[in-house]
Design a protein around this motif. Structure first.
Motif, mmCIF file in Angstrom:
data_model
loop_
_atom_site.group_PDB
_atom_site.id
_atom_site.type_symbol
_atom_site.label_atom_id
_atom_site.label_comp_id
_atom_site.label_asym_id
_atom_site.label_seq_id
_atom_site.Cartn_x
_atom_site.Cartn_y
_atom_site.Cartn_z
ATOM 1 N N GLY A 153 11.506 36.507 40.286
ATOM 2 C CA GLY A 153 12.763 35.796 40.563
ATOM 3 C C GLY A 153 13.992 36.695 40.519
ATOM 4 N N ASN A 154 13.930 37.865 40.748
ATOM 5 C CA ASN A 154 15.093 38.799 40.657
ATOM 6 C C ASN A 154 15.613 39.295 41.823
ATOM 7 O OD1 ASN A 154 12.974 40.332 41.375
ATOM 8 N ND2 ASN A 154 13.015 41.844 39.636
ATOM 9 N N ALA A 158 21.087 37.471 39.308
ATOM 10 C CA ALA A 158 20.421 37.203 38.044
ATOM 11 C C ALA A 158 19.396 38.064 37.702
ATOM 12 C CB ALA A 158 20.251 35.731 37.589
ATOM 13 N N SER A 162 14.649 34.282 31.021
ATOM 14 C CA SER A 162 14.849 33.227 30.178
ATOM 15 C C SER A 162 14.304 33.412 28.971
ATOM 16 C CB SER A 162 14.122 31.981 31.011
ATOM 17 O OG SER A 162 14.137 30.934 30.476
ATOM 18 N N ARG A 195 17.401 26.960 36.210
ATOM 19 C CA ARG A 195 17.622 27.503 37.458
ATOM 20 C C ARG A 195 18.142 28.922 37.296
ATOM 21 N NH1 ARG A 195 21.827 22.494 38.609
ATOM 22 N NH2 ARG A 195 23.533 23.300 37.604
ATOM 23 N N ILE A 196 18.317 29.430 38.510
ATOM 24 C CA ILE A 196 18.682 30.690 38.416
ATOM 25 C C ILE A 196 20.058 30.897 39.084
ATOM 26 C CG2 ILE A 196 18.189 32.993 39.506
ATOM 27 C CD1 ILE A 196 15.388 32.398 39.864
ATOM 28 N N GLU A 204 22.642 29.060 33.566
ATOM 29 C CA GLU A 204 21.242 29.160 33.811
ATOM 30 C C GLU A 204 20.271 28.034 33.574
ATOM 31 O OE1 GLU A 204 22.728 30.550 31.571
ATOM 32 O OE2 GLU A 204 21.807 30.630 29.390
ATOM 33 N N PRO A 267 14.483 34.936 35.375
ATOM 34 C CA PRO A 267 15.428 34.195 34.781
ATOM 35 C C PRO A 267 15.355 32.807 34.354
ATOM 36 C CG PRO A 267 16.028 35.364 36.887
ATOM 37 C CD PRO A 267 14.651 35.451 36.931
ATOM 38 N N TRP A 270 8.541 30.864 34.594
ATOM 39 C CA TRP A 270 8.157 31.096 35.925
ATOM 40 C C TRP A 270 6.703 30.361 36.001
ATOM 41 C CZ3 TRP A 270 11.045 32.930 39.932
ATOM 42 C CH2 TRP A 270 10.265 33.232 41.036
#
Lengths: 308, 785
Positions: A153-154, A158, A162, A195-196, A204, A267, A270
Motif C-alpha cells: 500500500g505504499n 504515504a 499503521s 485509510r491511506i 490516516e 499505512p 492490511w
C-alpha cells in the motif's frame, strides 16, 4: 517541552463534541495521553485546547450482548487484558493486548487512543510531516531510512505503517468502531476506518476533528478460530516489526472463510485478499499456511535495498 | 619508612570481599541528588536554540523579539554570524528565562538566517581512489586516536595544526591523561587552525598506512586465506542523566557550577579561558552523575553559555540540562569503524598475515584508526585507514575508545578464518596466544576458565549445524586488553580526637563504586567500620584528583587513600605508643582497637586512642603517584576473555543472547561486589550495542532520526540473559596493585556476540548492531542460500 494550552474536562459526549473544533490542529482529544503528550512534547502537534474525555462515564464499561462485545473507548488496555469474557471468547485479541508497550502504558492507554494513535514514522515524529518532505519538497522516505516503512500500500505518498498492534486482531474478528459527532453517531467497520492519506491535510483514519470514538463492537466469535502473532526485536517495550492476525471460520479441518490482517506493513492494517482466497476452502496444514504467508507478501514492494 | 603495601590475604578484613555500595541507600531511596535534580533559589531556565541544518553558515541572528518577552532574563549568542555549523543541533543562541515555557517561547521568535551548505552524513565505504592525505586540523580525540609512533604523531600535529586552543589548562589535562611529552610539546607549538571548510580538506582522508614484515610474500605462501567485512556503526552515549549544569555567580568574579561531569577537579581550568575568570575563582560541585561513559570530560558550549547567561542575568543561577533529543544528537557519538580484512594462516592455524583497509567516522574531524589487528601481533601486516569527515556531530571517547570496534573487526576476521580452517575458534585463539602480547598467559588461563563456565567444548558445533526448526544456536568469543593505571590523586584524611574520621577528595563517583572503594581502603587501614568514615567527594575545593577516564580512578583513589590512612594512623600510633608504653611500630589497628601486635590485650579502643590526640585533629595528605614513598600501589595492563551463546531466528533475523561469560583480571580487587557489578553492567551495555544501538542519520535532511528512547533502542531487562562473571584473583594478580576495570569488560561483548551469531547462522553478519534486517540480508547472501 510543550506549548501552553487550554484544558477542559467535559462530563458528557455532547459537551466534548461542542468543545472540539471542526478542523484538525486547534484541538485534540485527551484520553490516556500516552501518545498525545509525546507528540506535544516533540512539537509535532500543538493544540490550543485539550479536551479531556476521561470524565465521560458513557465511554466506559464493557457490555456483552447479542451483537457481541461492546467495549467503551475509555477502557484501558490493561482492563481489557483482564476481562474474563474477552480472554475466553477473543483469545487472539487478548494475546495482542498483553504485548502492547509496557505495563505502565497499558495501565493508562485506552482502547480508543490505541486505535487513533499516530504513526511511529520517525520522519513524522521529527516534524517532517505525515507525508515527509524536506524544504525543497523532496520525498524523504523513498530514498531515506525506510527500514521500518511500508512494504504494501505504499504506491502513494504515504509510506508510514499503521501503528496499532491490536487493530489487526480486532479487524480479523470483524470489529466495528462507533463514532459520535455533532451530526449524531455512525458505525464503521474498523478496516474501513483506516485509510491511506493522499494529502497533508488528511488523517490516516476516518474521523473528523470534532468527532470522538465512543465504542468498539466485536461480533460473536464462537465459530471462529483466531490467532495473533508479532515479531519484534526486543523482548519487551518495543514496537513490532510485523504483526499477523488470522481469524478462520472452519468446517472441521476445512476453512470456510478467512480474515487475514497484517500489521506494521502498510499505512493501514492490511487485509490480504490473496492470502484469504488461498485459504478459503483448503485444509490447514503447514504447507497451506506457508503458501498463505507467501501470498500475503507476493505483491509487497519493499522500498529498501539490501544492507550490509 | 611506613609500609604502604596492600595487606596480604590473611590481614584483609574488607579488601576483596563483597561489600555493598555505600551510596546504595541514597540512590534507591531517591535521596541522592544528581545535577539534574538541583533546584537553586531564583534559578532561571536556559534553552539552547540549535541549528536544524547539518552544514550551514550563520548569516544573521535577530533576538529582538525574544528580548521583549516578559520573563526573559538573558540572551547569549553562542555562535556569531559568519560562523560555520558542522552538525545539526549545534548551539547557536542560548536564552535564560524565569521558566522553561517562557525560554521556549522566546527561542521560537529568535530569527536566524542560515546559508545552507551541502552536507554529508554517510559513513559508507569510501569509493576507490578518492582518499587524500589528511590535511585538516586535529582535535584532541583525533590525536588520541592516531595509531602511530609518538614521533610521527608529533609530526602530524605540527603539520596539520590543532582545531582547539592549546591553553595551559588543556595541556595540563593532556599530561594528566599521560599523553607523551613529545606530543604535548608539539600541540603547544602547533598552529591553531579552527575547523572550517577551508582547513578541513577532503571528505575521505587517508590517516594511516602501515606495513610490517612482508605481507605479499606471506600471502603467496599462505595455506588458508579468509576475507571479510566487519565493523560497528556510530552509537551514542545515551547518558541517562543528560549533559548540563547550573551556573551562578555569587560574586561578580566568582563562579559556582553544579555540573554533570567526569572531572570535578579539571573543569575549572577549562572554564577559566572562555569566561575570562581565574580558575581559582571557579568552584565545581557534583554529588552524583547519571552516566558519562567518556562523553563528560570536557566543557561543552552549553556549559559556557549557561555561565554567560548567569553573568548577564546578574549572577542568578541558570540551568541548562540537555533535552533527550539533544543529548542523543549532539552530546556523544562513538566513532564508527569498518574494515575489509584479509587474514592468512598456515594449515595448522598459525596466523601469518593481516591486511586491512579500514574506514570510519568521528564526525567533522574524521577521526583516527582503531588498533588493528587487535591484540594479536601478526608478523606480516598491511593496513590503511581512511577517516570519513562528515556532518554527524563530533565523536567522543566512549568507554574503552577504539577497542570495542577493533575487537569486533579482529575477532570477526579470525572467527571466519577458524571456520575456513575447520577449527574451533577457541583452539585457534589458543594456538596463537604467543603473539598476544604481555597478558598472553592471563588469556590462556582465562580462556580455560571461560570455556568451563560456558561449557564450550560440550556445546560448540561447527557453523550452522546447531539448529532446531527456525532457531539456530551458536557460540562466540573475544579477548581484550586495557591499561587502567591510577591517575594523579590527592586525598586529605582527618582523624578527630573524638574518633571520627573524614576524607576529602576532588574525585567523582561515576556510579562505579568510587565512594565505596575509598571507604573500604580507609576502614581496612584504620581497623574501623566503613560506616565510621565520613567521605566527601565531588567538589573542586577538595584536594584534586584526576578525571575519571581510562579506568584510572580506582587505582588512583585507592592508592592516595591508603597512603593518607597509613600516615594518619602512624601519627596516632606515635601518641598511643607513649600510653601503651611500646614503640609505635609495635602497634596495629584491628577491629576498632589500637593494640600491641602479639599482645591484643594491651589495647585501647579506637575512641580512646583518638582521644590521645588532645584537642587538635590530625590531617594528612596522601598522594598518588608518590615515587619517593614506594611501593607503587596501582598497576597497568589487564586481560579479559568473554564468551557468548546466542539463538537466532533465521526466519525473522531476531537475535537473542542466551548466556554470557566474562572472565576478567584487574589486579588487586578492593570490593568484589562492585567489581562484579562493573562487569555485569558492561555486559548489559555490550548486549545493547551489539544488538540495538545505532545513530541513524537521514542522508537528505542531515538529521539524526532516532534521537529519542522510542527509536534509539536499548536492551531492556527481558533482553538480558544469564550473565556469569569470574575474577582472576590471588597469586599472580593481587600483587600487581589496584588496576582499573571500568572499560575492559565492555570491549568484548560485541565481538563475542557477533562471532556467536556467525557460528549460529553459518555466515558473518558484517556490521553491528546485529539487527533483523542485517541478519536476514547476510543469510540471503550466504553461498547456497
Amino acid at each position: 517541552m510543550m506549548r501552553a494550552f487550554d484544558y477542559v474536562s467535559p462530563s458528557t459526549k455532547v459537551e466534548a463534541i461542542h468543545l472540539l473544533e471542526t478542523r484538525w490542529g486547534k484541538t485534540e482529544v485527551l484520553a490516556g495521553g500516552t501518545d498525545l503528550v509525546a507528540l506535544m512534547k516533540d512539537d509535532v502537534v500543538a493544540p490550543m485546547r485539550l479536551v479531556n474525555i476521561k470524565d465521560i462515564k458513557e465511554l466506559k464499561g464493557i457490555v456483552s450482548g447479542r451483537e457481541g462485545l461492546g467495549i467503551g473507548a475509555l477502557n484501558t488496555l490493561d482492563e481489557l487484558a483482564d476481562n474474563e469474557e474477552l480472554r475466553r471468547n477473543y483469545p487472539a485479541l487478548a494475546d495482542a493486548l498483553v504485548d502492547v508497550a509496557s505495563t505502565q502504558i497499558r495501565n493508562v492507554a485506552t482502547l480508543g487512543g490505541n486505535l487513533c494513535q499516530r504513526p511511529r514514522c520517525w520522519y513524522f515524529r521529527k516534524g517532517f510531516g505525515l507525508l515527509p518532505k524536506d524544504e525543497a519538497g523532496k520525498d524523504l522516505v523513498s530514498e531515506g531510512e525506510n527500514r521500518y516503512h511500508a512494504i504494501l500500500g505504499n504506491d502513494g505518498p504515504a509510506k508510514f505503517v499503521s501503528p496499532s498492534t491490536i487493530a489487526s486482531a480486532l479487524i480479523a474478528y470483524g470489529a466495528k468502531i462507533r463514532i459520535e459527532g455533532s451530526n449524531g453517531h455512525r458505525e464503521v467497520p474498523l478496516n474501513e476506518f483506516y485509510r491511506i492519506p493522499k494529502t497533508d491535510i488528511e488523517r490516516e483514519y476516518d474521523l473528523r476533528a470534532n468527532e470522538i470514538v465512543t465504542e468498539i463492537v466485536i461480533p460473536s466469535a464462537q465459530d471462529v478460530k483466531a490467532a495473533h502473532y508479532e515479531v519484534r526485536q526486543k523482548e519487551a517495550f518495543d514496537w513490532p516489526l510485523a504483526v499477523a492476525a488470522v481469524a478462520l471460520k472452519m468446517n472441521g479441518s476445512r476453512v470456510l472463510s478467512a480474515r487475514i490482517v497484517m500489521g506494521h506493513v502498510a499505512p493501514v492494517p492490511w487485509r490480504s485478499a490473496e492470502a484469504e482466497q488461498l485459504l478459503a476452502g483448503s485444509i490447514i496444514s503447514e504447507e497451506t499456511a506457508r503458501r498463505a504467508g507467501e501470498a500475503g507478501v507476493k505483491n509487497a514492494t519493499p522500498p529498501f535495498a539490501q544492507c550490509l | 619508612m611506613p609500609d604502604y603495601a596492600w595487606p596480604d590475604t590473611e590481614h584483609r578484613t574488607l579488601i576483596g570481599k563483597r561489600i555493598p555500595r555505600v551510596d546504595s541507600p541514597a540512590k534507591v531511596s531517591g535521596q541522592a541528588k544528581y545535577t539534574y535534580d538541583v533546584r537553586r533559589p531564583g534559578m532561571l531556565y536556559g534553552k539552547v536554540l540549535r541549528c536544524p541544518y547539518a552544514h550551514a553558515k550563520i548569516i544573521s541572528v535577530d533576538t529582538s523579539a525574544a528580548q521583549k518577552i516578559p520573563g526573559v532574563k538573558a540572551i547569549h549568542i553562542v555562535q556569531q554570524p559568519g560562523s560555520t555549523i558542522f552538525w545539526a543541533g549545534d548551539d547557536v543562541v542560548a536564552i535564560a528565562a524565569v521558566d522553561e515555557p517562557t525560554a521556549e517561547d522566546a527561542a521560537r521568535v529568535v530569527k536566524i538566517e542560515y546559508q545552507k551548505l551541502p552536507h554529508f552524513v554517510s559513513d559508507a565505504e569510501p569509493p576507490p581512489n578518492v582518499a587524500e592525505p589528511a590535511v585538516g586540523p586535529l582535535s584532541q580525540i583525533d590525536i588520541w586516536d592516531l595509531e602511530l609512533p609518538e614521533e610521527q604523531i608529533a609530526a602530524e600535529v605540527r603539520r596539520r595544526g590543532v582545531s582547539f586552543r592549546a591553553t595551559q589548562a588543556v595541556l595540563a589535562q593532556l599530561r594528566r591523561f599521560r599523553m607523551p611529552e613529545v606530543i604535548v610539546d608539539a600541540i603547544a607549538r602547533a598552529p591553531y587552525r579552527p575547523l572550517t571548510d577551508e582547513t578541513s580538506g577532503s571528505l575521505y582522508q587517508r590517516v594511516a598506512t602501515e606495513t610490517k614484515g612482508d605481507p605479499d610474500k606471506a600471502l603467496v605462501e599462505a595455506e588458508v586465506v579468509s576475507e571479510g567485512l566487519y565493523g560497528c556503526s556510530v552509537i551514542t552515549h545515551c547518558c541517562l542523566e543528560s549533559h548540563g549544569s547550573i551556573m551562578e555567580w555569587p560574586e561578580r568574579n566568582q563562579l559556582f557550577s553544579y555540573m554533570s561531569t567526569q572531572g570535578v577537579s579539571a573543569i575549572g581550568a577549562q572554564l577559566a579561558d572562555p569566561l575570562n575568570v581565574p580558575a581559582a575563582n571557579i568552584r565545581v560541585h557534583q554529588d552524583h552523575i547519571g552516566g558519562g561513559f567518556g562523553s563528560k570530560f570536557a566543557v561543552d558550549r552549553w556549559h559556557v553559555a549557561a555561565a554567560h547567561l548567569s553573568r548577564k542575568a546578574g549572577g542568578q543561577p541558570v540551568r541548562i540540562m540537555l533535552e533527550r533529543d539533544a543529548e542523543l544528537e549532539v552530546a556523544g557519538a562513538r566513532p564508527s569503524a569498518y574494515a575489509r580484512v584479509r587474514v592468512a594462516a598456515k594449515r595448522d592455524g598459525t596466523i601469518t598475515t593481516w591486511e586491512s583497509r579500514s574506514w570510519g567516522t568521528g564526525g567533522p574531524g574524521g577521526g583516527g584508526m582503531v588498533p588493528l589487528p587487535y591484540i594479536f601481533d601478526v608478523p606480516n601486516q598491511r593496513k590503511e585507514h581512511i577517516a570519513v569527515r562528515n556532518n554527524i556531530g563530533p565523536g567522543r571517547a566512549w568507554r574503552a575508545p577504539s577497542h570495542p570496534q577493533a575487537a569486533v573487526i579482529t575477532m570477526g576476521a579470525l572467527n571466519d578464518l577458524a571456520a575456513k580452517l575447520d577449527m574451533d575458534p577457541l583452539d585457534l585463539w589458543m594456538k596463537n596466544l604467543d603473539i598476544a602480547g604481555q597478558r598472553k598467559e592471563t588469556f590462556r588461563e582465562e580462556l580455560g576458565i571461560a570455556a568451563e563456565l560456558m561449557e564450550w567444548k560440550q556445546k560448540w558445533q561447527p557453523r550452522g549445524q546447531n539448529k532446531f526448526g527456525s532457531l539456530a544456536r551458536g557460540l562466540g568469543l573475544s579477548i581484550h586488553l586495557w591499561g587502567g593505571r591510577g591517575h594523579a590523586s590527592d586525598c586529605d584524611l582527618t582523624i578527630h580526637p573524638d574518633g571520627s574520621v573524614d576524607i576529602k577528595m576532588g574525585t567523582q563517583d561515576l556510579g562505579t563504586g568510587t565512594r565505596t572503594v575509598i571507604s573500604v581502603v580507609a576502614a581496612e587501614t584504620l581497623g574501623i567500620p566503613i560506616s565510621a568514615i565520613n567521605l566527601q567527594i565531588g567538589d573542586s575545593q577538595f584536594p584534586s584528583s584526576g578525571v575519571s577516564g581510562g579506568s584510572s580512578s580506582v587505582g588512583a583513589v585507592s592508592a592516595s587513600t591508603r597512603r593518607a590512612a597509613i600516615d594518619a594512623r602512624d601519627v596516632l600510633f606515635s601518641k598511643v605508643g607513649l600510653v601503651l608504653n611500646v614503640p609505635p611500630d609495635q602497634l596495629e589497628c584491628v577491629n576498632g582497637t589500637v593494640r600491641v601486635k602479639n599482645n591484643p590485650n594491651n589495647s585501647l579502643s579506637w575512641k580512646q586512642a583518638c582521644s590521645k590526640l588532645g584537642v587538635m585533629p590530625i590531617t594528612v595528605r596522601g598522594r598518588n603517584p608518590n615515587t619517593v614513598k614506594p611501593p607503587d600501589l596501582t598497576g597497568s595492563g589487564v586481560g579479559g576473555v568473554q564468551m557468548a551463546e546466542v539463538e537466532v531466528d533465521i526466519e525473522t533475523g531476531v537475535v537473542k543472547v542466551k548466556k554470557m561469560v566474562a572472565v576478567q583480571d584487574c589486579g588487586l580487587i578492593i570490593d568484589l561486589k562492585t567489581a562484579e557489578s562493573q562487569c555485569l553492567g558492561a555486559l548489559i551495555m555490550g548486549i545493547s550495542y551489539a544488538l540495538f544501538e545505532e545513530k541513524i542519520m537521514d542522508l537528505t535532511s542531515g538529521r539524526m532520526l532516532n534521537a529519542n528512547m522510542q527509536f534509539y533502542r536499548l536492551a531492556g531487562l527481558a533482553d538480558i540473559p544469564e550473565l556469569v562473571v569470574h575474577f582472576m584473583t590471588g597469586k599472580g594478580y593481587d600483587e600487581r596493585g589496584v588496576i582499573g576495570l571500568g572499560e575492559p569488560p565492555v570491549i568484548s561483548p560485541g565481538a563475542a556476540i557477533s562471532t556467536a551469531v556467525a557460528n549460529a547462522i553459518g555466515v558473518s553478519v558484517p556490521f553491528l548492531p546485529l539487527t533483523p534486517n542485517r541478519v536476514l540480508d547476510a543469510l540471503a547472501r550466504k553461498p547456497g542460500a
